[in-house]
Design an enzyme around this catalytic site. Structure first.
Site, short mmCIF file in Angstrom:
data_model
loop_
_atom_site.label_atom_id
_atom_site.label_comp_id
_atom_site.label_asym_id
_atom_site.label_seq_id
_atom_site.Cartn_x
_atom_site.Cartn_y
_atom_site.Cartn_z
N HIS A 164 -5.97 5.40 2.01
CA HIS A 164 -5.93 4.47 0.86
C HIS A 164 -6.56 5.12 -0.37
O HIS A 164 -6.10 4.95 -1.48
CB HIS A 164 -6.64 3.16 1.21
N ASP A 201 3.81 2.56 0.70
CA ASP A 201 3.58 2.56 2.15
C ASP A 201 3.27 3.96 2.66
O ASP A 201 3.71 4.96 2.08
CB ASP A 201 4.83 2.00 2.83
N LEU A 258 2.71 0.31 -21.27
CA LEU A 258 3.12 -0.13 -19.93
C LEU A 258 2.39 -1.41 -19.49
O LEU A 258 1.17 -1.53 -19.69
CB LEU A 258 2.80 0.99 -18.92
C1 FPP Z 1 0.19 0.79 2.71
O1 FPP Z 1 -0.12 1.82 3.60
C2 FPP Z 1 -0.87 0.57 1.72
C3 FPP Z 1 -1.65 -0.55 1.57
C4 FPP Z 1 -1.51 -1.74 2.42
C5 FPP Z 1 -2.73 -0.63 0.58
C6 FPP Z 1 -2.41 -0.09 -0.79
C7 FPP Z 1 -3.66 -0.01 -1.51
C8 FPP Z 1 -4.08 1.03 -2.27
C9 FPP Z 1 -3.26 2.25 -2.54
C10 FPP Z 1 -5.45 1.00 -2.83
C11 FPP Z 1 -5.72 0.12 -4.02
C12 FPP Z 1 -4.75 0.20 -5.11
C13 FPP Z 1 -4.97 0.08 -6.44
C14 FPP Z 1 -3.83 -0.38 -7.28
C15 FPP Z 1 -6.21 0.40 -7.13
P1 FPP Z 1 -0.33 1.47 5.14
O2 FPP Z 1 -1.78 1.30 5.39
O3 FPP Z 1 0.53 0.31 5.51
O4 FPP Z 1 0.21 2.78 5.79
P2 FPP Z 1 0.85 2.95 7.26
O5 FPP Z 1 2.11 2.11 7.26
O6 FPP Z 1 1.13 4.40 7.33
O7 FPP Z 1 -0.17 2.48 8.25
#
Ligand code: FPP
Length: 248
Positions: free
Chosen positions: A44, A27, A138
């Site tokens: 992201h 997060d 892994l």
């Molecule tokens: C949370 O941050 C993150 C996500 C909902 C997306 C996670 C995705 C990635 C890291 C990219 C793809 C991953 C892989 C495995 C290749 P948020 O957007 O909720 O952050 P915030 O709470 O600060 O708004």
């Protein structure tokens, strides 16, 4: 700092109780971008770099399973632009990293309703799974289009079908049998759940599987989550007294 990181690694190795399965709620990508005046997708993108780092480090430590909460069923409710940017990032990263996963002996699997992703995205994930299926290091499990409650409902529906077909006796339904109907039937429950960026909730992640999981919450935003932070989480876990409801 380099030395300090090595020191933590040595301490982890010396302790015998390495977590077998680590799950992470990644997060804080959005907040990381906002702090820098960048669009959310930059967060992201920076998050993907952390994914690569943690996958490599987890493999080096001989962690057996790493589950990453990559996209929840609820995430579809984000603006369309952000959803497609995340999906595209997932596609590109999977495509680009297949060889690297193989070099690091990582086996890729997914958890969640993959059939609801677009055919192109399903295909690249399938290709990555096929190419890495014989790797013995892994196991990297991406939770994708995942919801803990929907997983439980899917299990219940499948179980009712099997009861109706006379394949299982309702009297025999216990926790072990129920676990075999979950998406995660081939995985042990997580030993440690890490959540970055300070939020104190499970957000519908692995609800059944985390009943005795140790929780570790850090204020660090996912793109900033370093090898040092990861080692600290594991060391903290290694100090815990896991009683599973018993006394010692
Ligand atoms: C949370 O941050 C993150 C996500 C909902 C997306 C996670 C995705 C990635 C890291 C990219 C793809 C991953 C892989 C495995 C290749 P948020 O957007 O909720 O952050 P915030 O709470 O600060 O708004």
């Amino acid at each position: 700092m380099e030395k300090e990181v090595e020191r933590l690694k040595k301490r982890i190795k010396k302790n015998k109780n390495l977590p077998q399965h680590i799950a992470i709620i990644m997060d804080g990508n959005g907040r990381w971008a906002k702090k820098r005046g960048l669009p959310r997708i930059s967060g992201h993108r920076a998050g993907v770099k952390t994914v690569k780092r943690i996958v490599r480090v987890a493999g080096e430590l001989d962690i057996k399973f790493l589950t990453l909460f990559t996209f929840s069923t609820e995430n579809w409710r984000r603006p369309k632009k952000e959803v497609s940017a995340i999906m595209e990032l997932l596609y590109e990263t999977t495509k680009k990293e297949i060889d690297e996963l193989c070099r690091n002996n990582v086996k890729l699997i997914t958890t969640g309703r993959i059939d609801e992703l677009s055919p192109r995205r399903r295909q690249i994930l399938q290709l990555a799974k096929d190419k890495t299926k014989d790797n013995t290091g892994l196991i990297l499990n991406l939770a994708l289009n995942y919801s803990g409650r929907i997983e439980i409902l899917d299990a219940v529906k499948k179980m009712i079908e099997d009861v109706d077909a006379g394949q299982i006796d309702p009297e025999k339904i216990d926790q072990k049998l129920f676990s075999r109907y979950l998406y995660t039937k081939d995985l042990p429950d997580p030993d440690l759940l890490i959540r970055t960026s300070g939020e104190l909730r499970l957000s519908n992640f692995l609800l059944w599987q985390t009943s005795y999981t140790e929780l570790y919450i850090t204020e660090v935003l996912w793109p900033d989550f370093s090898t040092f932070d990861f080692y600290q989480a594991i060391l903290d876990y290694q100090k815990r007294d896991r009683r599973f409801g018993r006394i010692r």
